[in-house]
Design an enzyme around this catalytic site. Structure first.
Site, PDB file in Angstrom:
ATOM      1  N   PRO A 294      43.733  40.508  47.961  1.00 55.60           N
ATOM      2  CA  PRO A 294      42.878  39.579  48.711  1.00 55.60           C
ATOM      3  C   PRO A 294      43.497  39.155  50.044  1.00 55.60           C
ATOM      4  O   PRO A 294      42.810  38.607  50.894  1.00 55.60           O
ATOM      5  CB  PRO A 294      42.726  38.377  47.781  1.00 55.60           C
TER       6      PRO A 294
ATOM      7  N   GLU B  48      49.128  37.546  39.452  1.00 58.12           N
ATOM      8  CA  GLU B  48      49.032  36.695  40.640  1.00 58.12           C
ATOM      9  C   GLU B  48      49.342  37.444  41.920  1.00 58.12           C
ATOM     10  O   GLU B  48      49.087  36.960  43.009  1.00 58.12           O
ATOM     11  CB  GLU B  48      49.970  35.487  40.507  1.00 58.12           C
TER      12      GLU B  48
ATOM     13  N   ARG C 206      31.533  58.967  50.885  1.00 59.91           N
ATOM     14  CA  ARG C 206      30.155  59.257  51.318  1.00 59.91           C
ATOM     15  C   ARG C 206      30.074  59.636  52.793  1.00 59.91           C
ATOM     16  O   ARG C 206      29.047  60.137  53.252  1.00 59.91           O
ATOM     17  CB  ARG C 206      29.218  58.094  50.980  1.00 59.91           C
TER      18      ARG C 206
ATOM     19  N   ASP D 122      23.075  54.721  58.495  1.00 58.95           N
ATOM     20  CA  ASP D 122      23.364  53.553  57.668  1.00 58.95           C
ATOM     21  C   ASP D 122      23.334  52.250  58.427  1.00 58.95           C
ATOM     22  O   ASP D 122      23.664  52.201  59.592  1.00 58.95           O
ATOM     23  CB  ASP D 122      24.812  53.611  57.131  1.00 58.95           C
TER      24      ASP D 122
HETATM   25 CL1  6GU Z   1      41.551  44.146  47.116  1.00 57.36          CL
HETATM   26  N1  6GU Z   1      41.895  42.420  45.140  1.00 57.36           N
HETATM   27  C1  6GU Z   1      41.622  41.294  44.492  1.00 57.36           C
HETATM   28  N2  6GU Z   1      42.309  40.984  43.387  1.00 57.36           N
HETATM   29  N3  6GU Z   1      40.706  40.417  44.910  1.00 57.36           N
HETATM   30  C2  6GU Z   1      40.039  40.746  46.016  1.00 57.36           C
HETATM   31  C3  6GU Z   1      40.264  41.918  46.731  1.00 57.36           C
HETATM   32  C4  6GU Z   1      41.222  42.752  46.263  1.00 57.36           C
HETATM   33  N4  6GU Z   1      39.430  41.949  47.790  1.00 57.36           N
HETATM   34  C5  6GU Z   1      38.722  40.833  47.716  1.00 57.36           C
HETATM   35  N5  6GU Z   1      39.077  40.097  46.660  1.00 57.36           N
END
Ligand code: 6GU
Length: 267
Positions: free
Chosen positions: A113, A140, A178, A193
């Site tokens: 994230p 985590e 794709r 797209d």
């Molecule tokens: Cl790549 N991993 C996780 N655990 N949560 C996320 C993410 C990735 N991308 C957005 N949220």
């Protein structure tokens, strides 16, 4: 194109790769996804892959050894450790693709994230490679040395938190593959797209011409291709302006497009 996916849960990838376009891409040899279970590379009777964080606090952290061992074994990187060690000296927060790393043949991407927000342009960049490695996190997070000395890039698929990187890795595989010629059945492929042009797509209609009293826009039935093209362009501009005005700053716009947008703003 080959993806090497490093994960603690390879089973998550099974059914998505067995349906529809991804299945077809695999069958036709355009896509290869090699799943590598990180646990197979963990030492000891219990093959532990996570541990408590130094400094305390909640949650577990993915240990560096199993992930380094797995990636190095699969990608044959043992000889490149010195070069890999240089990777954290770039000034890019997410170590953006590869130009900084002439010695890196292909990206080694951490799904997290905290990564660089994934978008269509990144999909296009990744589609230029024949091989990409994806490392999926759980718990985590990762021991920081994995980001600093093993990954070339970090990707997030949006501003929300998933239980792990596996679904994000599938999103990346899908969006990238794709774009490869031959993967989509349609000869115009991915060029129409939403996002390919920097705009959202115009509305689509198919038969019947009237459904429950709702008619298809007359212009689409007119057979006047120039008018249809202009209508579609204006609908794409209108929709983007209403829903995602942020995209207009980066879209390629003609003088005619700009005039149309000015008129919208005035109205
Ligand atoms: Cl790549 N991993 C996780 N655990 N949560 C996320 C993410 C990735 N991308 C957005 N949220």
């Amino acid at each position: 194109m080959r993806f090497d996916v490093f994960t603690l849960f390879p089973g998550i990838f099974e059914s998505p790769l067995k349906e529809s376009m991804l299945k077809r891409a695999i069958e036709s040899g355009l896509l290869e996804v090699q799943l590598h279970n990180i646990r197979d590379y963990a030492e000891g009777r219990h093959q532990v892959t996570d541990d408590y964080p130094y400094g305390g606090g909640g949650g577990m952290v993915m240990k560096p050894e199993p992930i380094f061992t797995a990636v190095e074994a699969v990608l044959g990187l043992e000889m490149r450790n010195a070069e890999l060690g240089m990777r954290n000296e770039t000034d890019s927060e997410f170590r953006t693709p590869h130009s900084e790393f002439p010695n890196s043949d292909f990206p080694i991407i951490l799904l997290t994230p905290q990564g660089r927000p994934f978008d269509q342009q990144m999909a296009v960049e990744l589609a230029q490679y024949d091989r990409v490695a994806l490392i999926c996190g759980r718990y985590e997070g990762f021991d920081e040395r994995i980001r600093e000395h093993l990954a070339t890039d970090e990707i997030s698929i949006g501003d929300y938190v998933l239980t792990g990187g596996e679904l994000a890795a599938l999103v990346v595989v899908d969006a990238v593959i794709r774009l490869k010629p031959g993967v989509l059945g349609d000869p115009t492929g991915a060029s129409d797209d939403s996002h390919a042009s920097g705009l959202l797509e115009y509305p689509h209609f198919t038969r019947p011409p009237e459904f429950r009293g709702w008619r298809v826009p007359e212009i689409l039935l007119s057979g006047d291709h120039a008018k249809v093209d202009r209508w579609r362009r204006e609908q794409a501009l209108l929709r983007t302006w209403r829903r995602r005005p942020d995209l207009l700053d980066r879209a390629e716009l003609s003088e005619l497009d700009r005039a149309f947008l000015r008129q919208l703003v005035q109205e």
